[in-house]
Scaffold this motif. Structure first.
Motif, PDB file in Angstrom:
ATOM      1  N   UNK A   1       0.850  -1.192   0.000  1.00 11.77           N
ATOM      2  CA  UNK A   1       0.000   0.000   0.000  1.00 11.77           C
ATOM      3  C   UNK A   1       0.883   1.237   0.000  1.00 11.77           C
ATOM      4  N   UNK A   2       0.539   2.190  -0.874  1.00 14.03           N
ATOM      5  CA  UNK A   2       1.244   3.469  -0.911  1.00 14.03           C
ATOM      6  C   UNK A   2       0.203   4.584  -0.977  1.00 14.03           C
ATOM      7  N   UNK A   3       0.627   5.811  -0.697  1.00 11.72           N
ATOM      8  CA  UNK A   3      -0.317   6.923  -0.632  1.00 11.72           C
ATOM      9  C   UNK A   3       0.348   8.219  -1.079  1.00 11.72           C
ATOM     10  N   UNK A   4      -0.475   9.224  -1.385  1.00 15.06           N
ATOM     11  CA  UNK A   4       0.015  10.521  -1.820  1.00 15.06           C
ATOM     12  C   UNK A   4      -1.143  11.374  -2.302  1.00 15.06           C
ATOM     13  N   UNK A   5      -0.855  12.311  -3.219  1.00 16.45           N
ATOM     14  CA  UNK A   5      -1.892  13.204  -3.720  1.00 16.45           C
ATOM     15  C   UNK A   5      -2.420  12.711  -5.060  1.00 16.45           C
ATOM     16  N   UNK A   6      -3.635  13.116  -5.369  1.00 14.43           N
ATOM     17  CA  UNK A   6      -4.241  12.778  -6.658  1.00 14.43           C
ATOM     18  C   UNK A   6      -3.419  13.359  -7.808  1.00 14.43           C
ATOM     19  N   UNK A   7      -2.888  14.570  -7.636  1.00 17.61           N
ATOM     20  CA  UNK A   7      -2.090  15.189  -8.702  1.00 17.61           C
ATOM     21  C   UNK A   7      -0.882  14.319  -9.038  1.00 17.61           C
ATOM     22  N   UNK A   8      -0.171  13.846  -8.016  1.00 17.76           N
ATOM     23  CA  UNK A   8       0.996  12.992  -8.265  1.00 17.76           C
ATOM     24  C   UNK A   8       0.582  11.642  -8.850  1.00 17.76           C
ATOM     25  N   UNK A   9      -0.551  11.127  -8.410  1.00 21.36           N
ATOM     26  CA  UNK A   9      -1.063   9.864  -8.946  1.00 21.36           C
ATOM     27  C   UNK A   9      -1.324  10.006 -10.448  1.00 21.36           C
ATOM     28  N   UNK A  10      -2.052  11.064 -10.822  1.00 17.57           N
ATOM     29  CA  UNK A  10      -2.385  11.262 -12.235  1.00 17.57           C
ATOM     30  C   UNK A  10      -1.135  11.413 -13.094  1.00 17.57           C
ATOM     31  N   UNK A  11      -0.151  12.155 -12.575  1.00 16.04           N
ATOM     32  CA  UNK A  11       1.075  12.380 -13.343  1.00 16.04           C
ATOM     33  C   UNK A  11       1.887  11.099 -13.474  1.00 16.04           C
ATOM     34  N   UNK A  12       1.938  10.313 -12.409  1.00 17.29           N
ATOM     35  CA  UNK A  12       2.749   9.095 -12.420  1.00 17.29           C
ATOM     36  C   UNK A  12       2.166   8.029 -13.327  1.00 17.29           C
ATOM     37  N   UNK A  13       0.857   7.855 -13.276  1.00 13.98           N
ATOM     38  CA  UNK A  13       0.229   6.756 -14.013  1.00 13.98           C
ATOM     39  C   UNK A  13      -0.458   7.214 -15.302  1.00 13.98           C
ATOM     40  N   UNK A  14      -0.273   8.507 -15.660  1.00 13.98           N
ATOM     41  CA  UNK A  14      -0.809   9.064 -16.893  1.00 13.98           C
ATOM     42  C   UNK A  14      -2.295   8.744 -17.048  1.00 13.98           C
ATOM     43  N   UNK A  15      -3.036   9.097 -16.013  1.00 11.39           N
ATOM     44  CA  UNK A  15      -4.464   8.847 -15.990  1.00 11.39           C
ATOM     45  C   UNK A  15      -5.132  10.017 -15.282  1.00 11.39           C
ATOM     46  N   UNK A  16      -6.425   9.923 -15.048  1.00  7.53           N
ATOM     47  CA  UNK A  16      -7.152  10.935 -14.280  1.00  7.53           C
ATOM     48  C   UNK A  16      -8.125  10.234 -13.351  1.00  7.53           C
ATOM     49  N   UNK A  17      -7.888  10.371 -12.060  1.00  7.00           N
ATOM     50  CA  UNK A  17      -8.809   9.795 -11.088  1.00  7.00           C
ATOM     51  C   UNK A  17     -10.116  10.581 -11.083  1.00  7.00           C
ATOM     52  N   UNK A  18     -11.213   9.854 -11.082  1.00 12.09           N
ATOM     53  CA  UNK A  18     -12.542  10.425 -10.886  1.00 12.09           C
ATOM     54  C   UNK A  18     -13.079   9.935  -9.548  1.00 12.09           C
ATOM     55  N   UNK A  19     -14.107  10.590  -9.062  1.00 13.76           N
ATOM     56  CA  UNK A  19     -14.842  10.105  -7.900  1.00 13.76           C
ATOM     57  C   UNK A  19     -16.144   9.481  -8.399  1.00 13.76           C
ATOM     58  N   UNK A  20     -16.375   8.243  -7.976  1.00 16.31           N
ATOM     59  CA  UNK A  20     -17.639   7.563  -8.266  1.00 16.31           C
ATOM     60  C   UNK A  20     -18.350   7.275  -6.957  1.00 16.31           C
TER      61      UNK A  20
END
Length: 587
Positions: A183-202
């Motif tokens: 398990x790892x954690x951080x910010x949505x901005x860093x997540x999107x940049x690292x995995x070249x995606x965009x997190x949405x909320x469902x």
């Protein structure tokens, strides 16, 4: 042993369970074992990068890090950084299940799981097949140490990926004991940049019928990982909002006997209907057995003790194990599972493995932790999610853990769900999937009738090929559910004590923990005869004729999609158990 021994000939060439190093001659990080001649070329069978067509992943990456880099990702050559598409374990919007609310704010926090594949998976599947077929290796279970030595993901692979995650600004929060999950954690901005995606909320439909939807992260597109990460992992299994924080409220009230009325069934109905009384009368209550419950949050111990006292049950309180972030809430499903599992095995030592919530990150990690610890003989899970609503990597990672459990000699039991469709993790062939019936019986469990329940989770899996032990019953090329069934109907509900009052519900969430408790009693019966615990049940249930005959065939009733009928069927599997006969028949 009847047909139970049939698999031995298929894997005789891999009969190398001695752990003497010979497996290097026949096993590799990329071989696989395809069960029972399943048609893995079926274009409808879901496939994934790294997916072999057997019932799990294979390792695609090298055994050792590239060159002299060790666990330093900054030293890897540019070719290892090439963006590589990889299936991710986040859900996509699905009407009525996951409703898209738009992009997540960039400064939001997240927690996520990255999964690693079992090393030499094909060899392990062959070993497990031999452990549960007649022959010299029957029920000779692996130790955790042996599993770690032969099948755990390489330490350097895990360290390399963890260091890469740190280099991207993430924190490493938890590493699974068996190294299958981090398990790892951080910010949505860093997540999107690292995995070249965009997190949405469902908004996720709550599996508990009366509870409101809750927010989760979802995505619209597949993730991208650096090549060296894609090759060494199963990809991202989950990403969720952070675990909430708070203080667990203090319990109030006294432990008193407060028997409920006749409006619903209590444990004695199950004792009678599934023939537990002869075992109890002979002194078998599960003493010396160990029973585990995968939980979200915790339960109310005073409610639990009132439940026991009101139904004449005397036993010790469970041991609570906090697996991840601190628990601060009490959850209905956890209370239900604990009450009914412990009621069926009043003598069994019970451990409740408590994740912080009912989101996928918590549930998957907690499931894996309970298996990796190998401290319980029987483990039950009732937080089932419809298989078609959950991403492929999540389903496969549940199966990675389940295969380890089978190798260790654990009995893994899951509710089949209440949607009339297949659920996760029931779809793993290494999990015994408990469907639902509609039982009409008197308060002592004398049966008037028992039919398939209309909502029993059942059908062919989207994910896994048909295992060899279903060859004689199933014509479809997929793993079929359910394996067996117990009463679950909302028309004739069951009592539970919830938040200082009696309430009644239905669902396979009652059937699975009840059957798990019953198996704990069977394990005590086996020890008294000098036999090992039953372990992975499915091959024996299907292929050992004397065991199979201890199940009452459920011939009537239907779900929306499938009918019950003579012999095995989707809604009820091989039928409903006679537990005393089962204890005597199991080899």
């Amino acid at each position: 042993m009847g047909r139970l021994g049939g698999v031995a000939s298929r894997v005789a060439a891999l009969a190398l369970l001695s752990g003497c190093g010979e497996e290097e001659a026949v096993g590799s990080a990329t071989e696989s074992y395809t069960s029972g001649g399943s048609d893995t070329t079926d274009p409808g069978l879901e496939t994934m990068g790294g997916w072999s067509g057997s019932s799990g992943w294979v390792t695609t990456g090298p055994e050792d890090p590239i060159g002299p880099c060790g666990s330093d990702p900054l030293c890897l050559p540019p070719g290892e950084m090439v963006p590589t598409e990889k299936p991710d374990g986040l859900p996509s919007p699905l009407p009525g299940v996951y409703d898209d609310q738009g992009p997540a704010p960039p400064d939001n926090q997240f927690r996520a799981l990255i999964g690693f594949p079992t090393r030499q998976r094909g060899l392990l599947e062959s070993r497990v097949a031999l452990m549960y077929s007649s022959g010299p290796w029957f029920r000779r279970y692996m130790t955790v140490e042996a599993w770690m030595a032969d099948h755990a993901p390489p330490e350097n692979d895990v360290a390399l990926v963890e260091n890469w995650l740190r280099s991207r600004g993430f924190s490493i929060d938890f590493e699974a004991k068996n190294r299958l999950l981090v398990q790892f954690s951080g910010t949505v901005a860093d997540f999107n940049a690292t995995f070249q995606t965009e997190l949405h909320i469902c908004m996720r439909k709550n599996p508990l019928w009366e509870d409101p939807p809750f927010p989760v992260y979802c995505t619209l597109d597949r993730f991208t990982l650096p090549k060296f990460v894609a090759e060494r992992t199963n990809g991202l299994c989950t990403a969720d909002l952070p675990a909430e924080k708070g203080e667990l409220s203090k319990e109030v009230g006294e432990v008193v006997s407060d028997p409920p009325g006749p409006e619903a069934y209590g444990p004695r109905v199950f004792y009678g209907a599934y023939n537990m009384h002869p075992l109890f009368d002979a002194g078998f209550t599960g003493k010396g057995s160990t029973l585990g419950i995968v939980a979200a949050g915790t339960y109310h111990s005073i409610d639990l003790q009132i439940f026991w006292k009101s139904f004449g049950i005397e036993r010790e309180l469970p041991t609570r194990v906090a697996v991840m972030e601190p628990v601060f809430e009490r959850v209905t499903e956890t209370a239900l599972d604990t009450q009914w599992a412990t009621a069926m095995a009043p003598g069994a030592a019970t451990t409740v493995y408590e994740g912080p919530d009912a989101r996928n990150t918590s549930l998957l990690f907690t499931w894996n932790h309970a298996i990796a610890e190998n401290k319980v003989e029987v483990l039950t899970f009732s937080f089932a999610h419809r298989e078609d609503s959950e991403p492929k990597p999540l389903r496969h990672q549940y199966d990675e853990s389940a295969l380890m459990g089978a190798a260790l000699g654990m009995t893994l039991i899951s509710a089949s769900g209440d949607s009339g469709m297949p659920d996760t993790p029931c779809s793993s062939p290494y999990v015994t999937c408990v469907g639902g019936t509609r039982l009409i019986a008197d308060p002592e469990g004398v049966i008037e009738s028992e039919w398939a329940w209309v909502m029993s989770g059942s059908g062919p899996a989207k994910t896994f090929a048909r295992p060899y032990w279903q060859d004689g019953d199933v014509t479809h090329d997929r793993r079929a559910m359910a394996d067996l069934a117990l009463h679950s109907s909302t028309e004739y509900p069951m009592w539970m004590r919830r938040w200082a009052k009696w309430e009644f519900f239905g669902g396979t969430s009652f059937a699975a923990p009840a059957f798990a408790g019953m198996i704990a009693v069977v394990n005590e019966h086996r020890r008294a005869r000098g036999l090992p615990r039953v372990g992975y049940l499915n091959p024996t249930l299907y292929l050992h004729a004397p065991t199979r005959k201890t199940f009452r065939d459920i011939k009537y009733g239907a779900t929306e999609h499938y009918k019950a009928g003579p012999g095995w069927d989707y809604p009820t599997g091989i039928g409903a158990p006679d537990m005393t006969a089962l204890a005597q028949a199991l080899p």
